[in-house]
Design a protein around this motif. Structure first.
Motif, PDB file in Angstrom:
ATOM      1  N   ALA A  29       0.814  -1.217   0.000  1.00  0.00           N
ATOM      2  CA  ALA A  29       0.000   0.000   0.000  1.00  0.00           C
ATOM      3  C   ALA A  29       0.846   1.265   0.000  1.00  0.00           C
ATOM      4  O   ALA A  29       0.348   2.336  -0.336  1.00  0.00           O
ATOM      5  CB  ALA A  29      -0.949   0.004   1.197  1.00  0.00           C
ATOM      6  N   ARG A  30       2.118   1.151   0.336  1.00  0.00           N
ATOM      7  CA  ARG A  30       2.985   2.324   0.381  1.00  0.00           C
ATOM      8  C   ARG A  30       3.717   2.558  -0.944  1.00  0.00           C
ATOM      9  O   ARG A  30       4.558   3.443  -1.041  1.00  0.00           O
ATOM     10  CB  ARG A  30       3.982   2.172   1.521  1.00  0.00           C
ATOM     11  CG  ARG A  30       3.270   2.177   2.882  1.00  0.00           C
ATOM     12  CD  ARG A  30       4.204   1.965   4.021  1.00  0.00           C
ATOM     13  NE  ARG A  30       5.210   3.028   4.038  1.00  0.00           N
ATOM     14  CZ  ARG A  30       6.112   3.177   4.976  1.00  0.00           C
ATOM     15  NH1 ARG A  30       6.134   2.329   5.985  1.00  0.00           N
ATOM     16  NH2 ARG A  30       6.995   4.139   4.931  1.00  0.00           N
ATOM     17  N   MET A  31       3.384   1.795  -1.964  1.00  0.00           N
ATOM     18  CA  MET A  31       4.013   1.969  -3.263  1.00  0.00           C
ATOM     19  C   MET A  31       3.686   3.367  -3.790  1.00  0.00           C
ATOM     20  O   MET A  31       2.552   3.827  -3.704  1.00  0.00           O
ATOM     21  CB  MET A  31       3.505   0.892  -4.229  1.00  0.00           C
ATOM     22  CG  MET A  31       4.311   0.776  -5.512  1.00  0.00           C
ATOM     23  SD  MET A  31       3.704  -0.558  -6.597  1.00  0.00           S
ATOM     24  CE  MET A  31       3.989  -2.013  -5.600  1.00  0.00           C
ATOM     25  N   SER A  32       4.665   4.046  -4.345  1.00  0.00           N
ATOM     26  CA  SER A  32       4.460   5.409  -4.848  1.00  0.00           C
ATOM     27  C   SER A  32       3.606   5.386  -6.115  1.00  0.00           C
ATOM     28  O   SER A  32       3.545   4.377  -6.821  1.00  0.00           O
ATOM     29  CB  SER A  32       5.804   6.065  -5.150  1.00  0.00           C
ATOM     30  OG  SER A  32       6.385   5.478  -6.305  1.00  0.00           O
ATOM     31  N   ILE A  33       2.987   6.527  -6.398  1.00  0.00           N
ATOM     32  CA  ILE A  33       2.196   6.664  -7.630  1.00  0.00           C
ATOM     33  C   ILE A  33       3.086   6.403  -8.837  1.00  0.00           C
ATOM     34  O   ILE A  33       2.673   5.739  -9.796  1.00  0.00           O
ATOM     35  CB  ILE A  33       1.558   8.072  -7.718  1.00  0.00           C
ATOM     36  CG1 ILE A  33       0.522   8.268  -6.621  1.00  0.00           C
ATOM     37  CG2 ILE A  33       0.957   8.315  -9.101  1.00  0.00           C
ATOM     38  CD1 ILE A  33      -0.718   7.404  -6.759  1.00  0.00           C
TER      39      ILE A  33
END
Length: 162
Positions: A29-33
């Motif tokens: 869920a913390r993957m960058s855009i």
């Protein structure tokens, strides 16, 4: 009983790119855009728009930290089926409020097709902790008529719908 907050939200069509974004966010869920966009072959702006649309439609309901219950000292996972003495809205609402206040309860569902009314999943440290939870808290909730317990040997897998 309350309706889901997403009941009043518009439904949207989900395509394969949306499904891929959801899978990626469930894994990290913390993957960058920027990274998400690269993984689904979009530029950052359309990717961010898609994620915002999924959030606004209530498909993405939040971002959560997953924890390892064993490492936190809660190695025993228990499924408890509960029968209520009366089937009234007040009785069920009271039970749901009370059981939600117990930190050990990690999920609670009303079920059909069984003699029991609820199925809860509980994490405890050991059998003594389970006994304390059962005898001094769960069984003391007004309206709890019967309790059937099953201990989880091993979780094979767990996933969300995409």
């Amino acid at each position: 009983m309350q309706n889901s907050h997403s009941d009043n939200l518009p439904s949207i069509d989900i395509d394969e790119i949306d499904k891929c974004l959801l899978r990626l966010l469930q894994l990290e869920a913390r993957m960058s855009i920027t990274e998400l966009a690269e993984r689904v072959n979009l530029s950052a702006t359309p990717c961010a728009r898609r994620i915002k649309r999924l959030e606004e439609a209530g498909i993405i309901t939040g971002y959560h930290t997953q924890t390892d219950a064993q490492k936190l000292g809660y190695p025993l996972s228990v499924f408890i089926a509960i029968s209520m003495d009366r089937h009234t809205a007040e009785r069920f609402e009271q039970f749901e409020r009370k059981v939600q206040s117990f930190d050990e309860v990690i999920s609670c569902s009303i079920v059909t097709g069984r003699t029991e009314d609820y199925l809860i999943k509980v994490r405890v440290r050991d059998m003594a902790h389970y006994e304390e939870f059962l005898l001094h808290r769960l069984n003391r909730i007004e309206g709890v008529a019967q309790v059937h317990t099953s201990f989880e040997l091993r979780e094979v897998f767990s996933r969300s719908v995409v």
